[in-house]
Design a protein around this motif. Sequence first.
Motif, PDB file in Angstrom:
ATOM      1  N   ASN A 342       0.804  -1.219   0.000  1.00 11.32           N
ATOM      2  CA  ASN A 342       0.000   0.000   0.000  1.00 11.32           C
ATOM      3  C   ASN A 342       0.841   1.275   0.000  1.00 11.32           C
ATOM      4  N   GLY A 343       1.969   1.229  -0.684  1.00 13.16           N
ATOM      5  CA  GLY A 343       2.796   2.425  -0.769  1.00 13.16           C
ATOM      6  C   GLY A 343       2.894   2.976  -2.177  1.00 13.16           C
ATOM      7  N   ILE A 344       2.942   2.091  -3.183  1.00 12.25           N
ATOM      8  CA  ILE A 344       3.129   2.580  -4.543  1.00 12.25           C
ATOM      9  C   ILE A 344       1.951   2.176  -5.427  1.00 12.25           C
ATOM     10  N   LEU A 345       1.888   2.826  -6.596  1.00 13.50           N
ATOM     11  CA  LEU A 345       0.893   2.497  -7.616  1.00 13.50           C
ATOM     12  C   LEU A 345       1.692   1.940  -8.789  1.00 13.50           C
ATOM     13  N   PRO A 346       1.877   0.614  -8.832  1.00 12.03           N
ATOM     14  CA  PRO A 346       2.910   0.022  -9.697  1.00 12.03           C
ATOM     15  C   PRO A 346       2.860   0.401 -11.183  1.00 12.03           C
ATOM     16  N   PRO A 347       1.717   0.323 -11.873  1.00  9.43           N
ATOM     17  CA  PRO A 347       1.829   0.594 -13.314  1.00  9.43           C
ATOM     18  C   PRO A 347       1.898   2.080 -13.640  1.00  9.43           C
ATOM     19  N   LEU A 348       1.750   2.939 -12.652  1.00 13.52           N
ATOM     20  CA  LEU A 348       1.727   4.374 -12.958  1.00 13.52           C
ATOM     21  C   LEU A 348       3.126   4.969 -12.928  1.00 13.52           C
ATOM     22  N   ARG A 396       7.336   0.862 -10.941  1.00 14.05           N
ATOM     23  CA  ARG A 396       7.701  -0.516 -10.585  1.00 14.05           C
ATOM     24  C   ARG A 396       9.090  -0.907 -11.067  1.00 14.05           C
TER      25      ARG A 396
END
Lengths: 500, 326
Positions: A342-348, A396
């Motif tokens: 819950n820290g990053i927004l991988p594909p963005l 990512r």
Amino acid sequence: MTRRLEMAGIGKTFFATRALDNVDFTCTAGEVHALVGLNGAGKSTLMKILGGVYQKDEGEIRMDGQAVEIAAPADAARHGIAMIHQELSLINELNVAANIFLGSEIRHAGTPFLNKGEMARQVRAQLDRFGLKLDPNKPVRELNSGEKQIVEIIRALMSDAWLIVMDEPTSALSEEDKEMLFEFIRRMKAEGIAIIYISHHMPEIFGIAEQVTVMRDGVIVLSERIPDTTEDKVIKSMTGAELDQFVKPHKQITGKVVLSVDELSSPGNYEGVTLDVHEGEIVVLTGLRGCGAPELAKAIFGLDAGYNGQVRYLDRVLKPGRGPAVAVREGMGLVTENRDKNGILPPLSVRDNIALPFLEKSVKGGLIDGARVDGIVAKAIRDTSTKTSSPEQEIRFLSGGNKQKICFSRWLDEDLKLLILLEPTRGIDVHAKADIYRIIEDLAERGVAILILSYEIDEVLMLGDRVLTLFEGRKVQEYAYPHFDKDRMLADMAGAGHTT
Amino acid sequence: MTTTTAAAPARRGKAMDSLTQRYLVLIGLIVIASVGFGIANDNFYSLANIGILLRSIAVLFLVSMGMTFIMLTGGIDLSVGSNVAFAGGVGVIALTATDSALVGFAAAVLAGMAIGAINGVFIGRLRLSAFMVTLATFALARGLALVIYDADSINVFNGAFLWLGGQSWGNMPVVIPFVALVFVALSVLLYRSPFGRDVYAAGSNFNTAFVLGRMPQRTLVWVYVLSGALAGLSAIITVGRVSSGQPWTGLYLEFDAITAVILGGTSLFGGRGRLLGTILGVLLYGIIINGLVLTGTNPYLQNLIKGLILLGVVLLDTLVQRRKAQ
């Protein structure tokens, strides 16, 4: 005869990047060989070649002097090589014995029915051999991460592995579980098992390993017997330069109280905790895993409604369970302990990852002002010295340390009043660590109140203006800089101190 | 503002990302398919046929754009086809009752949004599986449509109501500029508004979006309401095309929309994709289907070919993703 693995002259190229260059690495039965290096040094690539995940471009792997081909993970297993992963590969709904025998179950002779008694007996025999206390019939979902790791290792040993590769095995373990694991490793050594131990933690390496090898930029820069080397030497060869040590700046806390927590309780998590955080102050919560500090921090941020007591923020009482949206609007930030969950927004992109929490501030007439966002993002990247090829890079593909910096950089907004950090340097290398400490101090300098949860005592001592020790959800002691007493703090955490 | 100028060229330099590559491939395939069908059938290139083609896929354009928003959040909407029938029924009945085209339009769009809101609340607020919730409303909306139509079609004579779906300027159906307008409006919403960023964020990592205070629960509700509104608009166009409201309209529309969106490069797992890809996906898919009709392909084969297209695209995407992960 002692078994021996040799990797000689290993080379590997990805696209234009030389990931490994002429790497020699040996490993002998009955020894722990520590493999260290910063993120991206080539440790994982080397281990993936050994495990059959990647194919080497050059070089040779020899087992007891005989050249072997490891083309797939199955080949590695056949040669007795087992990888213990950070992401555990156990099935939660099955019990310990069923997990260990998964795919090679024992049946009652001549029938298709499982012989559970025999499987449990064999597992128990193995556990006894290494002096481990664990019930083979316990479902895996009831085990903690230390015990799960042990189940994985036992599974490997029971399929005749003689070489175990462990990647950062202690990163999610409590002190108690670490001790259990180290004892297990000592017993394995005595039984003639070889272990490759990947870690960043010098005390662990110097406590358990016979040999240490340091990698940097795809080559071996140091490989020495433990008695012949020093922690300093290892760290220096890891970074390739004198590490510019982070030194805590001297400061006076005079600002007003930003956060005031009064008698906060949540049954089973924490009990009657009271604390204040002032403008520009860094307050560190510490204890053992399970001390209740992460739950406490999340309740303050508004992620958890089930508490009694009062949270006052900027002289107003906050309602329980108000949700993070309210918290962010009021100038609170949170860096979670698990960036991938819950820290990053991988594909963005890096840009989207940074700009998200304060997007409304860059809106003109209902539309996002792209130039303004670009400005904020460029500044955030610069201020945190994040390494990314461009703001459009997908997050990512960044290293762990750089991902963590981005989790920080989104909170650099000037309206931030309180930043809550859960294990801010978990799983990142020493360089990134120093950068993160600097970011935290810069924020405090600007007047942001900072509440940190850390399990690493050296980090606690280095960062804190005030330190609160917790034991089983209760506050034990409060220490104000510079009156820190490491030994007493450790005693507090272990429950030997006096509860106030 | 030197920082802005420094950041901008970097973005343009990276323009040839995997999605852009995909769009070039799609354009190439569209050209190949049109040339192929053009050779096979002389009528393919007639202005009349292009008009017919575009009009026949106008509804698919609208529904697929809504589906794109939903799939960007990692969801799916199986109810759109049924919703088109239901919203059309409500619109037509409201129209016959009041004889006001405006009331008819509003009723259709609101009915579509209502089904969308049901989806959205269950999926966004209560966190139920999008697949299951919309599978339920897929049946529910169709059932409602059959009930309100009493399983029979209703003829519509109101010219104003039929104008959007039925009128043409020469060979250009009115609905085509309308679809273009919706595309521009939705592009602005998706790329230039905070809501659009929240759509991507909710699909990339719901938990992170939540912790950052972006209220992804709310984003999901609105995304399904948007899809419902587009189903409502589609209903108006469908009624306009055939001058009657029919309870079995929009059958398999969700299948066509999902196929077109996937074809356009939007990820099944959320967070990745663009509206332009969907437009290209709908065009290619529409040309293939239209071409099959014009070349007199056995209609029974058409479903087979649709199924193969979907399977092929999903297979290809998954293989490419796995290669990248290596």
